[in-house]
Design a protein around this motif. Structure first.
Motif, mmCIF file in Angstrom:
data_model
loop_
_atom_site.group_PDB
_atom_site.id
_atom_site.type_symbol
_atom_site.label_atom_id
_atom_site.label_comp_id
_atom_site.label_asym_id
_atom_site.label_seq_id
_atom_site.Cartn_x
_atom_site.Cartn_y
_atom_site.Cartn_z
ATOM 1 N N LYS A 1 1.057 -1.200 0.067
ATOM 2 C CA LYS A 1 0.113 0.014 0.076
ATOM 3 C C LYS A 1 0.758 1.305 -0.115
ATOM 4 N N GLY B 1 3.107 2.712 -2.010
ATOM 5 C CA GLY B 1 3.013 3.422 -3.094
ATOM 6 C C GLY B 1 4.469 3.738 -3.525
ATOM 7 N N ASP C 1 6.695 -1.138 -7.337
ATOM 8 C CA ASP C 1 5.499 -1.850 -8.408
ATOM 9 C C ASP C 1 5.514 -3.188 -8.098
ATOM 10 N N GLY D 1 -2.400 -5.222 -8.990
ATOM 11 C CA GLY D 1 -2.845 -3.794 -8.608
ATOM 12 C C GLY D 1 -1.874 -2.968 -8.875
ATOM 13 N N LYS D 2 -2.107 -1.592 -8.351
ATOM 14 C CA LYS D 2 -1.130 -0.576 -8.395
ATOM 15 C C LYS D 2 0.212 -1.132 -8.104
ATOM 16 N N CYS D 3 0.467 -1.948 -7.035
ATOM 17 C CA CYS D 3 1.761 -2.571 -6.428
ATOM 18 C C CYS D 3 1.038 -4.081 -6.608
#
Length: 156
Positions: free
Chosen positions: A101, A103, A106, A121-123
């Motif tokens: 979470k 940020g 990657d 997901g974003k990561c």
């Protein structure tokens, strides 16, 4: 790869697979256990990175026998093809969740659960499962393309 737990034949199989696949980097997410695993890892034709797991008690021995191969630590940050990667064994789920979470990464690569798992997901969170095969009966590793984050789980 992760959680090889002294299974030298499984480590040997993983090294053979990685060499045949011509991978550039192999990451071990902890619980290698004994320094004698270095004998098999030395046959790897790729860069090697590793973190300690909760069962890696002989840390000084691991560092000594892996000298020149890699440096073990509890956590590592890597960069490959412009992707930031965090590597941790994952004994504490809250820390794994916080890394995902944050940020800052990657990809978060973890082990500990012996369960093959990918959460996109974003990561992306990647757990290659267990190389040893002791709990699941399946010796697994994972290939991850750092350019596009495509992946393939491999049963040895």
């Amino acid at each position: 790869m992760s959680d090889s737990h002294d299974n030298l034949p499984a480590i040997r199989e993983a090294v053979k697979f990685f060499n045949e696949a011509k991978v550039e980097l192999v990451i071990h997410a902890g619980d290698m256990i004994s320094p004698f695993a270095a004998k098999e890892i030395k046959n790897l034709n790729a860069e090697f990175k590793a973190v300690f797991g909760n069962n890696d008690g002989e840390r000084d021995g691991l560092r000594h026998f892996f000298k020149g191969i890699c440096y073990h630590n509890d956590f590592q940050e890597l960069e490959s093809y412009g992707k930031k990667i965090a590597v941790i064994h994952g004994t504490t789920e809250d820390i794994v969740t916080a890394l995902v979470k944050s940020g800052n990464y990657d990809v978060v690569i973890r082990g500990h659960t012996h369960k093959l798992e990918v959460k996109e997901g974003k990561c992306m969170m990647v757990n290659p499962g267990e190389t040893c095969g002791y709990l699941s009966g399946k010796k697994t590793v994972m290939l991850l393309d750092p350019e596009d984050l495509s992946y393939e789980s491999i049963v040895l």
